[in-house]
Scaffold this motif. Structure first.
Motif, short mmCIF file in Angstrom:
data_model
loop_
_atom_site.label_atom_id
_atom_site.label_comp_id
_atom_site.label_asym_id
_atom_site.label_seq_id
_atom_site.Cartn_x
_atom_site.Cartn_y
_atom_site.Cartn_z
N LYS A 233 9.74 78.65 52.03
CA LYS A 233 8.57 79.48 51.75
C LYS A 233 8.65 80.78 52.56
O LYS A 233 8.48 81.86 52.05
CB LYS A 233 7.31 78.69 52.11
N THR B 210 16.77 75.94 58.12
CA THR B 210 17.20 76.34 56.79
C THR B 210 18.09 77.56 56.85
O THR B 210 19.13 77.62 56.17
CB THR B 210 15.95 76.59 55.91
N GLY C 7 3.42 74.36 52.08
CA GLY C 7 4.76 73.77 51.99
C GLY C 7 4.73 72.34 51.49
O GLY C 7 5.49 71.95 50.60
N PHE D 125 11.36 81.80 54.47
CA PHE D 125 12.75 82.27 54.60
C PHE D 125 13.08 82.69 56.03
O PHE D 125 13.91 83.57 56.26
CB PHE D 125 13.06 83.41 53.62
O1 F6P Z 1 7.43 73.37 60.43
C1 F6P Z 1 6.56 72.97 59.46
C2 F6P Z 1 6.75 73.74 58.19
O2 F6P Z 1 6.14 74.96 58.29
C3 F6P Z 1 6.22 72.95 57.02
O3 F6P Z 1 4.86 73.07 56.84
C4 F6P Z 1 7.04 73.48 55.91
O4 F6P Z 1 7.01 72.64 54.79
C5 F6P Z 1 8.40 73.55 56.57
O5 F6P Z 1 8.12 73.95 57.89
C6 F6P Z 1 9.39 74.47 55.93
O6 F6P Z 1 8.94 75.78 55.87
P1 F6P Z 1 9.65 76.85 54.96
O7 F6P Z 1 9.52 76.43 53.56
O8 F6P Z 1 8.94 78.13 55.23
O9 F6P Z 1 11.10 76.94 55.37
#
Ligand code: F6P
Length: 552
Positions: A215, A222, A277, A217
């Motif tokens: 969400k 990730t 998320g 980035f």
């Molecule tokens: O750390 C918690 C969180 O913000 C969750 O709420 C979310 O689903 C996850 O990290 C991943 O966030 P993003 O989709 O922004 O990488």
């Protein structure tokens, strides 16, 4: 819209009086046995059951009476559940700490619906993204979308974490029966390099597409995995950076960061800040799911979600599945003091469902202050956990049956299997019914003695019973039913959050650890021994780690 201050005070007072009534009623109910309750009402098993949009919920094996239900339903009314549901569906900014609307329900609204955020109907945008996802999925699945070397895509790896991973993994596993078996779907979430290293085992970069799902980035795990994936992909494709556009797509709300990473925004699927998320599996975050099961099945899943949304929005509370499940969760959490709740799917395809629910329930309702920032006077957020049955029966069920803790359980089962194999399914379902029966009614000392058990052994073999459970029974695990099931839990979580008067849609509690990790990363990476200013435990652990990793 918030009620005027006088009405608010009145509401608070009547809410407190229902809460007190429940506390005093608990004293009576806690002494009653399910055995007596069933004996006193031969129709209890039929009466205390609900059917909504094809899901059957038997809640008769809960430690409740008609009076309990009456009081819990009153609590829902006095907690303004109805206006709070309307506020969510109307796009009001009910995530007050982030000043955001909470509109996962818009993700599955039909094309002709209108849901306004800041005066703008968001439904057309939702469908525009769905159409783009459909087009892309069809191209990849048919082989029209080619990799850099002209080979078709055989492998899809979703890189994401939290809501950008758990939903897609759970849905992929749940709907594997409907998936394209000629393609491989893998998921990388952990920053532990092992996750990536194992995910690419045996894969040809020329046939591998990465979906970077985030969400924001900016999520450390990730982005680290995405950089590694990019290096692996480009190296495997002759070092040609141009290959990225054929092997990487992004799902995000942050176009700026997506371009900075080097993914063309033409290959980006967007969503919006009003999708949390953990509520995002049916947004573009579900791209891996759509690639696996195809657009029609994905849309069937959305339809299931929508049917449950409508049930939640319109059904009277006494016949409303998510409302009832949410209220029962509050009953055990706050009056019985139950700290955990088990979710036990008797369906192997739902093996990741409990893990998915952990984020949904605990990130949503693990809160310690009310909406107006006051410390809570009662517990919130039960700890959700579980495993598919019958496996769990041979590990932790002992504690549920005979331990000292009360663990309310949700059993989830399907009348028809997707893999008919001789007697398997009847045996599986017999176990569901046997477990809920054993939990509720147990085995008395008299029954144990009558079996000829020596006196000294009797206490060990007694099952107290009186252990509560819900049974959710559906016809068959289809994409549509999966949508209904997930939405059932989403709205149960919402109901609980409203009763507790908390913000179920923020997650500030995950921030501190992230900030501290950023500070520690340079301290553990190579280079001269840094000045460490943590507590003595953290300093010692960092020093020991540095020493150990350099030792031969
Ligand atoms: O750390 C918690 C969180 O913000 C969750 O709420 C979310 O689903 C996850 O990290 C991943 O966030 P993003 O989709 O922004 O990488």
């Amino acid at each position: 819209m918030a009620a005027d201050p006088q009405t608010q005070v009145k509401r608070r007072t009547s809410r407190q009086s229902v809460w007190r009534a429940l506390a005093s009623h608990y004293k009576t109910v806690s002494k009653q046995q399910l055995r007596q309750l069933f004996a006193g009402d031969p129709r209890r098993g039929q009466r205390m059951a609900l059917e909504g949009v094809g899901l059957y919920l038997d809640y008769s094996k809960n430690r409740v009476t008609d009076e309990t239900l009456k009081l819990l339903l009153q609590l829902a009314v006095e907690s303004d559940l109805r206006p709070r549901i309307d506020a969510m569906f109307n796009g009001e900014k009910i995530n007050i700490t982030e000043r955001r609307a909470v509109l996962h329900v818009a993700l599955r609204a039909p094309k002709n619906a209108s849901i306004l955020v800041d005066g703008k109907n968001v439904v057309p945008e939702v469908h525009a993204v769905l159409d783009r996802m459909e087009n892309f999925s069809n191209r990849v699945r048919s082989g029209e979308w080619k990799g850099h070397t002209g080979k078709r895509i055989r492998n899809v790896i979703n890189i994401g974490i939290g809501g950008s991973d758990l939903g897609p993994v759970m849905a992929y596993e749940a709907l594997k029966h409907y998936s394209e078996r000629d393609m491989n779907f893998r998921f990388v979430s952990n920053v532990d390099g092992t996750d990536f290293a194992e995910a690419i085992q045996g894969l040809d970069p020329a046939e591998t597409l990465f979906i970077v799902s985030s969400k924001t980035f900016t999520t450390l795990e990730t982005m680290t995995n995405a950089q590694t994936a990019r290096a692996w992909s480009v190296a495997g494709l002759g070092g040609d950076e141009k290959s990225v556009s054929r092997h990487f797509v992004a799902v995000s709300t942050n176009a700026g960061e997506v371009s900075k990473f080097g993914i063309d925004t033409a290959n980006m699927f967007g969503f919006w800040d009003w999708v949390g998320g953990r509520y995002s599996m049916d947004s573009a975050i579900g791209l891996a799911t759509m690639l696996a099961v195809g657009p029609d099945n994905f849309r069937a899943m959305l339809s299931g979600f929508h049917q449950m949304d409508e049930h939640f929005r319109t059904a009277p509370f006494e016949g409303n599945l998510p409302v009832l499940m949410g209220l029962l969760a509050v009953w055990y959490n706050d009056f019985f003091g139950a700290q955990t709740a088990a979710v036990l799917p008797y369906e192997q395809y739902l093996k990741r469902f409990p893990a998915y629910l952990q984020q949904l329930t605990m990130e949503s309702n693990g809160k310690h202050v009310t909406l107006d920032g006051k410390p809570l006077k009662h517990d919130t957020g039960p700890i959700y956990w579980g495993e598919p049955g019958t496996n769990g029966q041979h590990s932790f069920y002992q504690l549920i049956h005979q331990g000292t803790r009360l663990i309310p359980c949700d059993f989830v089962a399907f009348a028809k299997t997707l893999n008919p194999l001789g007697r398997h399914h009847d045996i599986l379902l017999a176990n569901v019914f046997a477990q809920t029966e054993a939990l509720a009614f147990g085995k008395t000392p008299e029954q144990v003695k009558a079996e000829g058990t020596p006196d000294w052994l009797v206490p060990h073999r007694v099952f107290e019973g009186n252990r509560p459970s819900n049974t959710i029974l559906a016809e068959r695990l289809t994409p549509e039913v999966l949508g209904k099931l997930v939405a059932l839990y989403e709205h149960s979580v919402f109901t609980q959050g409203v009763i507790w008067n908390i913000d179920s849609f923020d997650q500030w509690g995950v921030e501190l650890g992230k900030v501290l990790a950023q500070r520690i990363i340079p301290e553990v990476e190579n280079g001269p021994e840094p000045m460490l200013n943590h507590d003595s435990s953290t300093n010692t652990l960092i020093r020991r780690y540095r020493k150990l990793k350099e030792s031969q």
